[in-house]
Design an enzyme around this catalytic site. Sequence first.
Site, PDB file in Angstrom:
ATOM      1  N   TYR A 176       0.783  -1.234   0.000  1.00 28.16           N
ATOM      2  CA  TYR A 176       0.000   0.000   0.000  1.00 28.16           C
ATOM      3  C   TYR A 176       0.813   1.282   0.000  1.00 28.16           C
ATOM      4  O   TYR A 176       0.256   2.367  -0.194  1.00 28.16           O
ATOM      5  CB  TYR A 176      -0.981  -0.026   1.168  1.00 28.16           C
ATOM      6  CG  TYR A 176      -2.125  -0.976   0.901  1.00 28.16           C
ATOM      7  CD1 TYR A 176      -3.147  -0.624   0.035  1.00 28.16           C
ATOM      8  CD2 TYR A 176      -2.141  -2.245   1.471  1.00 28.16           C
ATOM      9  CE1 TYR A 176      -4.177  -1.490  -0.246  1.00 28.16           C
ATOM     10  CE2 TYR A 176      -3.173  -3.125   1.197  1.00 28.16           C
ATOM     11  CZ  TYR A 176      -4.190  -2.746   0.331  1.00 28.16           C
ATOM     12  OH  TYR A 176      -5.206  -3.621   0.047  1.00 28.16           O
ATOM     13  N   PHE A 232     -10.877  -4.049  10.793  1.00 29.58           N
ATOM     14  CA  PHE A 232     -12.053  -3.962   9.924  1.00 29.58           C
ATOM     15  C   PHE A 232     -11.736  -4.513   8.538  1.00 29.58           C
ATOM     16  O   PHE A 232     -12.434  -4.323   7.605  1.00 29.58           O
ATOM     17  CB  PHE A 232     -12.556  -2.517   9.832  1.00 29.58           C
ATOM     18  CG  PHE A 232     -11.506  -1.501   9.445  1.00 29.58           C
ATOM     19  CD1 PHE A 232     -11.237  -1.224   8.112  1.00 29.58           C
ATOM     20  CD2 PHE A 232     -10.781  -0.838  10.419  1.00 29.58           C
ATOM     21  CE1 PHE A 232     -10.271  -0.294   7.755  1.00 29.58           C
ATOM     22  CE2 PHE A 232      -9.828   0.108  10.072  1.00 29.58           C
ATOM     23  CZ  PHE A 232      -9.567   0.375   8.738  1.00 29.58           C
TER      24      PHE A 232
END
Length: 427
Positions: free
Chosen positions: A141, A427
């Site tokens: 990322y 999450f």
Amino acid sequence: MTSEARDGATRSATGPRVLRPDEWDEWYDTLVRAFGGVPETTEERELWRALTPFPRSLGVWEENGGGSGDGGCVGTAGAFDFRLTVPGGASVPTAGVTMVSVRATHRRRGVLTSMMRRQLDDVRAWGEPLAALTASEPDIYGRFGYAAATFGLHAEIDTSRVRLSVPAGTDDVRLRYVDPAATLDMCEAVYARTVPERAGMLARRPGWERLALLDPESGRSGASPLQCVLAERDGEVVGYARFRVRPEWTDRGHNGQVLLQDLTGLDHMSEAALWRFLFGIDLTTTLKVRGRPMDEAWQHLVSDIRRCELRVRDSLYVRLVDVGAALEARTYQTPVDVVLDVEDAFCPWNSGRWRLSGDAKGAVCGRTSDAADLALSVRELGAAYLGGVSLGALGAAGRVRELRQGALAEAAVGFGAVAAPWLPHGF
């Protein structure tokens, strides 16, 4: 619940498009396969479907697939609608990037990049200045502007050898076992009161509280069902701990483990009472904790920190989608007045010089033609944004260049935070 795969395709694929409800099963199956293909329980699967933000979720489909035939879904990505606490206590709209995967047969052909491009364009259009994720493969990322901004503390504490000293007032706190489901609202009320106090925490949307109660037997690894104790003082609930116990016996006797899931207290005394309880559960000798705040007070209450076997792991990755709005949303420990020359190849609207002026009361940040004081990429801003990574350390690593003498030290102190930022759950 973020998964990653490097890009690619063996056949032509369409560009990312918004997920339709009737496509969810195939879309989610693509994601599960990327995690290894182990089936989830019906309860888990139904909960994640209920939490899926359909208008904010993307799929990439092989041509002529569209959910059936030989094609089908080859890429997935979602963005929860979160509010993230930042230094100063503000709750800032944040895209919680999640459910990212690329089918293993479709790597290295731009599928992931196309989803990240579409997603960040959408986040900008939604007016959300931040995006954040948890990364199962951290090296992926950075090229999209994300950087580790919070870290979690893991420990394996030898409670047969480590003693815990508690602060005055701890004995005023009373603990009692409760049913985790029946007292969920009480625990959520305690959690909600702590959210503004520490950067990195998430204000839980309706439905998210159910994640804490997921307790499939397949995931217990021999431990008990979920247990919960409430901490109370003067009739008020001031904290809670949820945990499991894994019994174990050897020829020498008991050797059980306490596996902490989460612990929250409204003050130091309630937290200390909960930790003391966990240290003293009968027939156990080890307390295992994961992902706790880096500066949590229990570390200074133990008699032998070496026997706690501390480890650190990266947690929340942050990306500034709108540099000006994001830097204005937080406060600064000491006054700052600095011109930042920001590089952002993936979101070029952020590139250029920004003047940040702020203090503990607020900040303004806007475009400027003034000479730059510091030069850095959007990744360094993401790392330092919540106050858990020092701009000074990034400068020592050569990732922040000081163009005005003294500017780095000034900015590093201003960007800091009194409490270490912390992500309470994934999450």
